[in-house]
Design an enzyme around this catalytic site. Structure first.
Site, short mmCIF file in Angstrom:
data_model
loop_
_atom_site.label_atom_id
_atom_site.label_comp_id
_atom_site.label_asym_id
_atom_site.label_seq_id
_atom_site.Cartn_x
_atom_site.Cartn_y
_atom_site.Cartn_z
N GLU A 155 51.76 37.15 47.42
CA GLU A 155 51.58 35.92 46.64
C GLU A 155 52.94 35.34 46.27
O GLU A 155 53.84 36.06 45.82
CB GLU A 155 50.78 36.22 45.37
N THR A 215 50.50 29.65 44.90
CA THR A 215 49.88 29.27 43.63
C THR A 215 49.92 27.76 43.43
O THR A 215 50.67 27.03 44.08
CB THR A 215 50.57 29.96 42.44
N TYR A 264 38.54 39.45 36.77
CA TYR A 264 39.41 39.94 35.69
C TYR A 264 38.90 41.30 35.21
O TYR A 264 38.10 41.40 34.28
CB TYR A 264 39.43 38.93 34.54
#
Length: 604
Positions: free
Chosen positions: A20, A51, A154
């Site tokens: 990422e 992102t 999450y």
């Protein structure tokens, strides 16, 4: 190629990984990130993700970076896309641009709630949740089959919300039912909690691939900031391991590699998961060391064992059986982690891999690929709105603002929109000066004391490996009136004697200062055995003006926490529009009072 197709084609027992990245703020940082990505591409990641700033704040750079990685480097790219704070048509434009660049994978995120959620009405009512974005893409014939869609999960709970695990799993299933093809999790460090969480997710009927998000710890300060931002559960064993080494950046980085390796080994041995998503923070050496220690940079495991990344047909007892050799995450500490073989520099492809290994301070080097926001999930720049209001209250006058900044200096409050963490011990070294500036109405938002050859292991100002020395030039930045800028300019001209460099900028783009074009002021540097001098904080025109844009946006974000036409919003917006951001550096680092003697000199 679509990400899930690549996962299935990769084979059930062959490990894979994705990287990422976030788009740097500056053109030079962007160019250097491309070079860094090209080096990491040699490790053969299954994909890379890019992102997307909250509200599309990095839209152009995100799309440009995704275009380069996808089209020019042939790396299958996952473009993050958020739906909140998006203006009408921005989602359509982003999807069109992604398709034009050959991108076939989207990570659909809600993003953080808009500032001042109590009074918020969506600009585009179609997009209030991540589920809405997934369903919207699937509803469009020109995009439904084009994109493989991922969503976030999450394991430690969604930051800023009361943790209701059952409700969060139900919401995750709703995103999958809406058309999501895979799941990438937020970073975590509690492996026990993750393994239990994934059993519950599978039991809920979610069968799409789930890729764990792993972030090797780079520095102690960034670890604290990111785990707070993300609401991450941190095992006591990790805290205990970091505590005695937190002032040695090299040992922290080494431990971060060892911890990531240990976590991934547990995920493969106990969870049967052979794919991870590595959050790089745009740094390369640590993630490469992780993969080398796992021996994932060559041929994968020769043992044919099921890869539980993809759930085929879960059995009834699969969700309740705990392996007999399970190791508690409480046992993951520094003492029993696998040793990192070789020297500290192992995994370094060349000097460019490690030239920004120890980022220190807000500015850093504008040429660094890591110069930019490291918030990979589009979180708030100023913290959760409830926390900001709880700490800062309801300022209605300039005196109220002065009181807020003084309360922060006196540790009566633990954050401001400009400083998300409590006052640092380093700031206590110059506290009387910061108080004096603040009482004057010059609200300080950044500073450091002058340091002349302190030990790199010093608990207050030390950084980098041990057995070195660190140096700092004193600098301070603050907001003040334009007439104050005039006075600073006259004083620097008449009394600076070449020792003082300063910048000033207003919201509307007016810029002043005396720093020569192209000059670069290293204000923090270190000297370590066997290394070239490391310069970790550099103040020059491009980095200052990049920070200026963010600084004034923080006033806007703070103002938006309050109702339109309220006294609080009108005050904060007026300050944003009228005040100037000033940065002053004094080059005499051997005199700890030099900066303050200049700033408070009233004899002119």
């Amino acid at each position: 190629m679509k990400f899930t197709d690549k996962i299935r084609a990769h084979g059930p027992s062959s490990p894979f990984f994705s990287f990422e990245f976030f788009p740097p703020r500056t053109d030079q940082g962007f160019e250097n990130l491309i070079a860094r990505i090209s080096r990491l591409a040699s490790l053969n990641p299954l994909a890379v993700s890019i992102t997307w700033g909250a509200g599309g704040s990095t839209k152009d750079r995100s799309l440009d970076l995704a275009g380069v990685t996808q089209a020019e480097y042939g790396l299958d790219t996952i473009l993050h896309l958020t739906c909140t704070n998006m203006e009408q048509g921005m989602v359509d434009d982003a999807l069109k641009a992604a398709k034009a660049r050959g991108v076939q994978n989207i990570l659909a995120l809600r993003g953080d709630p808009p500032r001042g959620e109590e009074q918020w009405t969506p600009v585009d009512s179609r997009f209030a949740h991540g589920t809405d974005l997934v369903a919207y893409i699937r509803s469009l014939p020109e995009y439904s089959s084009q994109f493989c869609i991922g969503v976030a999960a999450y394991p430690d709970g969604h930051t800023g919300q009361l943790h209701d695990e059952r409700a969060e799993i139900e919401y995750l299933k709703a995103k999958v039912d809406a058309g999501a093809d895979f799941i990438v999790t937020q970073l975590f460090y509690d492996v026990d909690n993750f393994l239990e969480w994934i059993k519950k997710v599978r039991k809920a009927g979610i069968t799409v691939p789930i890729i764990p998000g792993i972030m090797p710890i780079q520095t102690y300060s960034s670890f604290l900031r990111l785990t707070k931002l993300c609401g991450t559960l941190v095992p006591e064993s990790v805290i205990a391991a970091l505590e005695p080494i937190k002032h040695d950046d090299q040992l922290v980085k080494d431990y971060g590699v060892q911890l990531a390796v240990a976590m991934i080994k547990r995920l493969t041995s106990e969870g049967g998961i052979f794919g991870v998503h590595l959050c790089t923070l745009n740094l390369e050496k640590s993630v490469q060391r992780v993969l080398e220690d796992l021996q994932w940079t060559g041929i994968g495991s020769s043992e044919e064992v099921p890869n539980k990344l993809i759930e085929e047909t879960p059995t009834e007892n699969e969700h309740t059986v705990t392996p007999s050799n399970a190791t508690s995450s409480a046992k993951i500490g520094l003492a029993n982690l696998p040793a990192v073989e070789g020297e500290a520099g192992r995994g370094e492809l060349n000097k460019a891999a490690s030239w920004d290994d120890f980022p220190n301070g807000r500015f850093g080097d504008f040429k660094s690929p890591a110069f930019g926001s490291s918030d990979q999930w589009g979180g708030p720049a100023i913290g959760q709105h409830a926390e900001v209001i709880a700490q800062c209250g309801h300022p209605k006058t300039l005196d109220d603002l002065t009181a807020i900044f003084l309360d922060y200096l006196h540790s009566k409050i633990l954050m401001t929109p400009f400083s998300p963490a409590p006052l640092s011990p380093e700031s206590l070294m110059i506290l009387p000066h910061l108080e004096r500036l603040t009482r004057r109405g010059w609200w300080t938002v950044g500073s450091q004391p002058a340091v002349d050859g302190a030990s790199s292991s010093d608990e207050v100002v030390g950084w980098g490996p041990r057995a070195g020395y660190v140096f700092q030039k004193g600098f301070v930045e603050f907001f003040c009136k334009e007439e104050d800028v005039d006075a600073i300019e006259r004083k620097a001209l008449e009394r600076g004697e070449g020792w003082v460099h300063w910048f000033a900028a207003s919201k509307n783009g007016e810029c002043r200062g005396n720093v020569p074009e192209g000059a670069r002021n290293a204000v923090t540097w270190g000297v370590f055995p066997g290394q070239e001098i490391a310069q970790t904080t550099i103040i020059e025109r491009e980095s200052f003006f990049s920070w200026k844009d963010e600084a004034f946006s923080i006033w806007s974000d703070w103002a938006s926490l309050y109702r339109p036409q309220s006294a609080e919003r009108e005050l904060l917006e007026r300050v944003r529009d009228e005040r100037w951001l000033v940065s002053i550096v004094h080059h005499d680092y051997r005199d700890p009072q030099a900066l303050w003697t200049f700033v408070f000199d009233e004899t002119m």
